[in-house]
Design an enzyme around this catalytic site. Sequence first.
Site, mmCIF file in Angstrom:
data_model
loop_
_atom_site.group_PDB
_atom_site.id
_atom_site.type_symbol
_atom_site.label_atom_id
_atom_site.label_comp_id
_atom_site.label_asym_id
_atom_site.label_seq_id
_atom_site.Cartn_x
_atom_site.Cartn_y
_atom_site.Cartn_z
ATOM 1 C CD GLU A 1 54.239 -25.153 -67.404
ATOM 2 O OE1 GLU A 1 53.636 -24.105 -67.701
ATOM 3 O OE2 GLU A 1 54.034 -25.786 -66.359
ATOM 4 C CB THR B 1 55.518 -20.967 -60.771
ATOM 5 O OG1 THR B 1 54.173 -21.439 -60.681
ATOM 6 C CG2 THR B 1 56.448 -22.153 -60.816
HETATM 7 N N1 HSE Z 1 57.318 -28.521 -60.080
HETATM 8 C C1 HSE Z 1 56.974 -27.142 -60.237
HETATM 9 C C2 HSE Z 1 57.259 -26.409 -58.945
HETATM 10 C C3 HSE Z 1 55.521 -27.056 -60.575
HETATM 11 O O1 HSE Z 1 56.886 -26.929 -57.905
HETATM 12 O O2 HSE Z 1 57.860 -25.344 -58.980
HETATM 13 C C4 HSE Z 1 55.006 -25.669 -60.697
HETATM 14 O O3 HSE Z 1 53.625 -25.723 -60.979
#
Ligand code: HSE
Length: 298
Positions: free
Chosen positions: A128, A181
């Site tokens: 990640e 993201t």
């Molecule tokens: N918690 C993270 C976000 C998850 O919302 O940026 C990304 O998949």
Amino acid sequence: DSIKVFAPGTVANVACGFDVIGLALDAPGDEMILRRSSEPGIRITAIHGADLPLETSRNVAGVAVQALLQKYDQPDIGIEIEIFKKIHPGSGIGSSAASSAGAVVGVNHLLGEPFTKKQLVRFAMEGERLACGSAHADNVAPAILGGFTLVRSYRPLDITTLHTPEHLWVTVIHPQIEVKTSDAREILKQKVLMTDAIRQWGNVGALVAGLYQDDYELISRSLEDVIVEPIRSILIPAFHELKLKCKEAGALGGGISGSGPSVFMLSKGEENARKVAATMDSVYAPLGVDYKIYVSQI
Ligand code: HSE
């Protein structure tokens, strides 16, 4: 000396729990085949269904396995990974997390299970970090542990699984547009108002209580995000109409799945979850955006 792994998609945040709550889906999910090889090192041999880097240090599965092997500390281990992507990158259903999680679960199995599932979460978080610059665990934890998970703390890492009520279902719509993201994180404010924080932690606490008490009404009232959703929802076509119509169709509530553009809705029972799927379909069909809809029991 090989294993086939199913790596589930996941819904991170679950409305109020930004970066801390996540849940695992039945579908979509990636498939991966991992093999021991006599040649030391990690090789991504093929990725089917997505255009992603094969180079180990630039691939989330590669980096996650690297983190695991570093800890395992036996330099002669050779691993080959073949990935069948079913979860689109940039979908908001944990595409990178599925690759990272599936890879470490598979390698751990090939090595005779030297690590616990919670240790595997830590390795998968490195994937990640590569994918979006932040090593959040709210996708990789449910992908590895299943059901609902909660990250109480990142430093030190403290993750727990949560009870899931028997009749809780989730419907996810994935509009086929890509939201990175990293971009969806960059637009967020770094400070929150005390009044918003109070509302948000009230909701997080009550969502957890609702899950444990099988209290679908409490779960419904808690599915509210006053911090992230107001900013990110502008990236998603017809978001507010979708949410409203799904709730009218019987959904308990929902919000953006992870960093979007997917949207999730929780429902009590399969019948409601399927009604919500039909409603999502009716809202999106006229928009001229391609989309896919998935229904899972949690
Ligand atoms: N918690 C993270 C976000 C998850 O919302 O940026 C990304 O998949």
